[in-house]
Design a protein around this motif. Sequence first.
Motif, PDB file in Angstrom:
ATOM      1  N   PHE A   8       0.829  -1.202   0.000  1.00  0.00           N
ATOM      2  CA  PHE A   8       0.000   0.000   0.000  1.00  0.00           C
ATOM      3  C   PHE A   8       0.865   1.255   0.000  1.00  0.00           C
ATOM      4  CE2 PHE A   8      -2.540   3.185   2.463  1.00  0.00           C
ATOM      5  CZ  PHE A   8      -3.374   3.523   1.415  1.00  0.00           C
ATOM      6  N   GLU A   9       1.915   1.245   0.775  1.00  0.00           N
ATOM      7  CA  GLU A   9       2.823   2.395   0.805  1.00  0.00           C
ATOM      8  C   GLU A   9       3.416   2.642  -0.582  1.00  0.00           C
ATOM      9  OE1 GLU A   9       6.630   4.100   3.311  1.00  0.00           O
ATOM     10  OE2 GLU A   9       6.065   2.007   3.539  1.00  0.00           O
ATOM     11  N   GLU A  10       3.823   1.585  -1.260  1.00  0.00           N
ATOM     12  CA  GLU A  10       4.361   1.718  -2.612  1.00  0.00           C
ATOM     13  C   GLU A  10       3.305   2.251  -3.575  1.00  0.00           C
ATOM     14  OE1 GLU A  10       7.495   1.478  -3.793  1.00  0.00           O
ATOM     15  OE2 GLU A  10       7.956   1.356  -1.664  1.00  0.00           O
ATOM     16  N   GLU A  11       2.092   1.744  -3.449  1.00  0.00           N
ATOM     17  CA  GLU A  11       0.983   2.214  -4.285  1.00  0.00           C
ATOM     18  C   GLU A  11       0.761   3.712  -4.082  1.00  0.00           C
ATOM     19  OE1 GLU A  11      -2.677   2.346  -6.540  1.00  0.00           O
ATOM     20  OE2 GLU A  11      -1.060   0.878  -6.528  1.00  0.00           O
ATOM     21  N   MET A  12       0.789   4.158  -2.844  1.00  0.00           N
ATOM     22  CA  MET A  12       0.583   5.575  -2.548  1.00  0.00           C
ATOM     23  C   MET A  12       1.699   6.425  -3.139  1.00  0.00           C
ATOM     24  SD  MET A  12      -1.045   5.382   1.310  1.00  0.00           S
ATOM     25  CE  MET A  12      -0.060   6.692   1.850  1.00  0.00           C
ATOM     26  N   LYS A  13       2.921   5.953  -3.042  1.00  0.00           N
ATOM     27  CA  LYS A  13       4.057   6.701  -3.591  1.00  0.00           C
ATOM     28  C   LYS A  13       3.956   6.816  -5.109  1.00  0.00           C
ATOM     29  CE  LYS A  13       7.364   5.556   0.035  1.00  0.00           C
ATOM     30  NZ  LYS A  13       8.539   4.747   0.380  1.00  0.00           N
ATOM     31  N   GLN A  14       3.512   5.760  -5.756  1.00  0.00           N
ATOM     32  CA  GLN A  14       3.424   5.756  -7.216  1.00  0.00           C
ATOM     33  C   GLN A  14       2.225   6.548  -7.732  1.00  0.00           C
ATOM     34  OE1 GLN A  14       3.483   1.657  -8.434  1.00  0.00           O
ATOM     35  NE2 GLN A  14       5.546   1.328  -7.663  1.00  0.00           N
ATOM     36  N   ASN A  15       1.204   6.698  -6.924  1.00  0.00           N
ATOM     37  CA  ASN A  15      -0.024   7.375  -7.355  1.00  0.00           C
ATOM     38  C   ASN A  15      -0.367   8.536  -6.430  1.00  0.00           C
ATOM     39  OD1 ASN A  15      -0.875   5.603  -9.616  1.00  0.00           O
ATOM     40  ND2 ASN A  15      -0.804   4.072  -7.988  1.00  0.00           N
ATOM     41  N   LYS A  16       0.586   9.407  -6.229  1.00  0.00           N
ATOM     42  CA  LYS A  16       0.395  10.529  -5.313  1.00  0.00           C
ATOM     43  C   LYS A  16      -0.801  11.392  -5.690  1.00  0.00           C
ATOM     44  CE  LYS A  16       5.171  10.928  -3.896  1.00  0.00           C
ATOM     45  NZ  LYS A  16       6.384  11.714  -3.907  1.00  0.00           N
ATOM     46  N   ASP A  17      -1.060  11.541  -6.977  1.00  0.00           N
ATOM     47  CA  ASP A  17      -2.171  12.387  -7.405  1.00  0.00           C
ATOM     48  C   ASP A  17      -3.520  11.829  -6.958  1.00  0.00           C
ATOM     49  OD1 ASP A  17      -1.506  10.320  -9.248  1.00  0.00           O
ATOM     50  OD2 ASP A  17      -2.828  11.226 -10.727  1.00  0.00           O
ATOM     51  N   VAL A  18      -3.630  10.523  -6.820  1.00  0.00           N
ATOM     52  CA  VAL A  18      -4.880   9.900  -6.372  1.00  0.00           C
ATOM     53  C   VAL A  18      -5.053  10.071  -4.871  1.00  0.00           C
ATOM     54  CG1 VAL A  18      -6.110   7.705  -6.100  1.00  0.00           C
ATOM     55  CG2 VAL A  18      -4.887   8.203  -8.229  1.00  0.00           C
ATOM     56  N   TYR A  19      -3.981   9.880  -4.135  1.00  0.00           N
ATOM     57  CA  TYR A  19      -4.076   9.866  -2.682  1.00  0.00           C
ATOM     58  C   TYR A  19      -3.751  11.204  -2.022  1.00  0.00           C
ATOM     59  CZ  TYR A  19      -4.238   4.837  -3.301  1.00  0.00           C
ATOM     60  OH  TYR A  19      -4.598   3.585  -3.680  1.00  0.00           O
ATOM     61  N   PHE A  20      -2.821  11.957  -2.597  1.00  0.00           N
ATOM     62  CA  PHE A  20      -2.298  13.119  -1.896  1.00  0.00           C
ATOM     63  C   PHE A  20      -2.288  14.399  -2.716  1.00  0.00           C
ATOM     64  CE2 PHE A  20       0.045   9.575   0.175  1.00  0.00           C
ATOM     65  CZ  PHE A  20      -0.550   9.697   1.406  1.00  0.00           C
ATOM     66  N   SER A  21      -3.316  14.667  -3.448  1.00  0.00           N
ATOM     67  CA  SER A  21      -3.340  15.914  -4.201  1.00  0.00           C
ATOM     68  C   SER A  21      -3.391  17.119  -3.258  1.00  0.00           C
ATOM     69  CB  SER A  21      -4.534  15.936  -5.156  1.00  0.00           C
ATOM     70  OG  SER A  21      -5.737  15.804  -4.424  1.00  0.00           O
ATOM     71  N   ASP A  22      -3.829  16.893  -2.050  1.00  0.00           N
ATOM     72  CA  ASP A  22      -3.938  17.954  -1.046  1.00  0.00           C
ATOM     73  C   ASP A  22      -3.138  17.573   0.204  1.00  0.00           C
ATOM     74  OD1 ASP A  22      -5.593  15.820  -0.580  1.00  0.00           O
ATOM     75  OD2 ASP A  22      -7.339  17.014  -0.050  1.00  0.00           O
ATOM     76  N   ILE A  23      -1.890  17.248   0.003  1.00  0.00           N
ATOM     77  CA  ILE A  23      -1.024  16.671   1.030  1.00  0.00           C
ATOM     78  C   ILE A  23      -0.945  17.495   2.313  1.00  0.00           C
ATOM     79  CG2 ILE A  23       1.103  17.684   0.095  1.00  0.00           C
ATOM     80  CD1 ILE A  23       0.818  14.224   1.683  1.00  0.00           C
ATOM     81  N   GLU A  24      -0.990  18.787   2.225  1.00  0.00           N
ATOM     82  CA  GLU A  24      -0.841  19.611   3.422  1.00  0.00           C
ATOM     83  C   GLU A  24      -2.069  19.595   4.323  1.00  0.00           C
ATOM     84  OE1 GLU A  24       1.925  21.140   4.642  1.00  0.00           O
ATOM     85  OE2 GLU A  24       2.867  19.993   3.047  1.00  0.00           O
ATOM     86  N   SER A  25      -3.222  19.311   3.761  1.00  0.00           N
ATOM     87  CA  SER A  25      -4.436  19.412   4.569  1.00  0.00           C
ATOM     88  C   SER A  25      -5.216  18.110   4.714  1.00  0.00           C
ATOM     89  CB  SER A  25      -5.359  20.472   3.967  1.00  0.00           C
ATOM     90  OG  SER A  25      -5.745  20.087   2.662  1.00  0.00           O
ATOM     91  N   ILE A  26      -4.777  17.056   4.063  1.00  0.00           N
ATOM     92  CA  ILE A  26      -5.562  15.822   4.080  1.00  0.00           C
ATOM     93  C   ILE A  26      -5.571  15.182   5.467  1.00  0.00           C
ATOM     94  CG2 ILE A  26      -3.690  14.315   3.319  1.00  0.00           C
ATOM     95  CD1 ILE A  26      -5.827  12.801   1.675  1.00  0.00           C
ATOM     96  N   THR A  27      -6.751  14.777   5.883  1.00  0.00           N
ATOM     97  CA  THR A  27      -6.908  14.078   7.154  1.00  0.00           C
ATOM     98  C   THR A  27      -7.128  12.597   6.867  1.00  0.00           C
ATOM     99  OG1 THR A  27      -9.315  14.311   7.200  1.00  0.00           O
ATOM    100  CG2 THR A  27      -8.012  16.108   8.202  1.00  0.00           C
ATOM    101  N   LEU A  28      -7.061  11.811   7.901  1.00  0.00           N
ATOM    102  CA  LEU A  28      -7.321  10.384   7.734  1.00  0.00           C
ATOM    103  C   LEU A  28      -8.755  10.165   7.256  1.00  0.00           C
ATOM    104  CD1 LEU A  28      -6.003   7.647   7.913  1.00  0.00           C
ATOM    105  CD2 LEU A  28      -6.684   7.529  10.305  1.00  0.00           C
ATOM    106  N   ASN A  29      -9.685  10.991   7.737  1.00  0.00           N
ATOM    107  CA  ASN A  29     -11.068  10.899   7.252  1.00  0.00           C
ATOM    108  C   ASN A  29     -11.155  11.157   5.748  1.00  0.00           C
ATOM    109  OD1 ASN A  29     -12.400  10.228   9.632  1.00  0.00           O
ATOM    110  ND2 ASN A  29     -12.731  12.349  10.212  1.00  0.00           N
ATOM    111  N   ASN A  30     -10.321  12.058   5.231  1.00  0.00           N
ATOM    112  CA  ASN A  30     -10.306  12.341   3.793  1.00  0.00           C
ATOM    113  C   ASN A  30      -9.672  11.205   3.004  1.00  0.00           C
ATOM    114  OD1 ASN A  30      -9.388  15.626   4.720  1.00  0.00           O
ATOM    115  ND2 ASN A  30     -11.403  15.062   3.977  1.00  0.00           N
TER     116      ASN A  30
END
Length: 81
Positions: A8-30
């Motif tokens: 999952f960590e690798e998936e997140m790193k490879q697809n940052k735009d899907v998971y972390f487009s708002d990296i500074e403000s994203i919460t676990l709920n988001n």
Amino acid sequence: MMRLLILFEEEMKQNKDVYFSDIESITLNNLFPRWKENYAKQHYSARSFHDNCTHLEKRILPIFGQMKLKDIKKVDVVFFV
């Protein structure tokens, strides 16, 4: 379980735009709905998917859900466990 976390960590790193487009403000709920739709459904059996989502919804999100991901520290998780 550890293997799935690493994948999952690798998936997140490879697809940052899907998971972390708002990296500074994203919460676990988001992140949870994104993880559920974009990762968990494809990587877990129906039973594991249900069990993991239920565990997250009932135990983890009430504690950490409002926290920004960048603010969740290892010590927070250690004290929770």
